[in-house]
Design a protein around this motif. Sequence first.
Motif, mmCIF file in Angstrom:
data_model
loop_
_atom_site.group_PDB
_atom_site.id
_atom_site.type_symbol
_atom_site.label_atom_id
_atom_site.label_comp_id
_atom_site.label_asym_id
_atom_site.label_seq_id
_atom_site.Cartn_x
_atom_site.Cartn_y
_atom_site.Cartn_z
ATOM 1 N N LYS A 96 -35.746 14.234 -14.463
ATOM 2 C CA LYS A 96 -37.179 14.260 -14.785
ATOM 3 C C LYS A 96 -37.971 13.411 -13.794
ATOM 4 O O LYS A 96 -38.985 13.855 -13.251
ATOM 5 N N ARG A 97 -37.508 12.191 -13.535
ATOM 6 C CA ARG A 97 -38.228 11.310 -12.624
ATOM 7 C C ARG A 97 -38.174 11.847 -11.197
ATOM 8 O O ARG A 97 -39.168 11.789 -10.476
ATOM 9 N N PHE A 98 -37.041 12.382 -10.809
ATOM 10 C CA PHE A 98 -36.934 12.908 -9.449
ATOM 11 C C PHE A 98 -37.860 14.095 -9.242
ATOM 12 O O PHE A 98 -38.542 14.194 -8.212
ATOM 13 N N GLY A 156 -41.421 11.813 1.572
ATOM 14 C CA GLY A 156 -41.479 10.913 0.425
ATOM 15 C C GLY A 156 -40.088 10.546 -0.056
ATOM 16 O O GLY A 156 -39.807 9.383 -0.385
ATOM 17 N N ILE A 157 -39.189 11.529 -0.082
ATOM 18 C CA ILE A 157 -37.797 11.295 -0.474
ATOM 19 C C ILE A 157 -37.127 10.336 0.496
ATOM 20 O O ILE A 157 -36.411 9.409 0.088
ATOM 21 N N PHE A 219 -46.102 4.124 -3.263
ATOM 22 C CA PHE A 219 -46.752 3.583 -4.457
ATOM 23 C C PHE A 219 -46.021 3.983 -5.738
ATOM 24 O O PHE A 219 -45.971 3.210 -6.708
ATOM 25 N N MET A 220 -45.416 5.172 -5.753
ATOM 26 C CA MET A 220 -44.657 5.585 -6.940
ATOM 27 C C MET A 220 -43.413 4.723 -7.122
ATOM 28 O O MET A 220 -43.101 4.287 -8.243
ATOM 29 N N TRP A 224 -42.695 2.292 -10.303
ATOM 30 C CA TRP A 224 -41.517 2.440 -11.144
ATOM 31 C C TRP A 224 -40.634 1.196 -11.128
ATOM 32 O O TRP A 224 -40.046 0.832 -12.136
ATOM 33 N N LYS A 225 -40.541 0.549 -9.984
ATOM 34 C CA LYS A 225 -39.754 -0.679 -9.912
ATOM 35 C C LYS A 225 -40.318 -1.737 -10.849
ATOM 36 O O LYS A 225 -39.583 -2.406 -11.589
#
Length: 236
Positions: A96-98, A156-157, A219-220, A224-225
Amino acid sequence: MMNQNSSGFLNSIPPVTKNLIIINLLFWVASLVLPKMGIDLVQILGLHFPGVKDFYPFQFVSYMFMHDTRSFGHVFFNMFGVYMFGRVLENVWGPKRFLTFYLVTGIGAGIVQELVWAYSVQSFASANGLTLFELVKMDPSLNMMVTIGASGAVFGILLAFAMLFPNVPLFLMFIPIPIKAKYFVVFYGLAELFMGVSSFGGDTVAHFAHLGGMLFGYFMVRYWKKKDADNGKYFY
């Protein structure tokens, strides 16, 4: 035995990564076949400049599943990046997060590319005593400005991989010297920025879309971190 080995390989790829690769390849094949029936998928699903006759908001998502049909290299290298780095992120984050990360960075890349286009077109319009809206209505050639490809999401990946695993050694093609992921990404980012603002920006590569994918990805991952740390979760 060959079928069993093939099945084992496919089963080793996490579901979102595998389905993204399959979907992109299917769209690439469809982009080759459908024009023979009078349907130009790139023209329909590629990201156009806002305000032109063929622009639709859904193209911010659909454009990242379109690739250059003149060669297999465009879709191959993008999907190779998804396979190499995306499966690692999916195993760490979960599907889901990926998937969320992939779509947001891809959309973010499209937004940045549109903003760069808008700046360029606005500058041209101002130099000719026109508003941006007037130029868009007067110049049908702007409808030919189309962005396609998953490169923004792939960049981004790549950035996320470097943030999660900064010291993992990577190898540039044809250079048999290991480079830590964090330096590899910095090099790529600076190269894209240089090519985007220099005379090399006249090529057909959407360099600022790549940077947009990295920017949104940064930023994502930071968000999340912090969110995971606040919840007592440390995945990386």
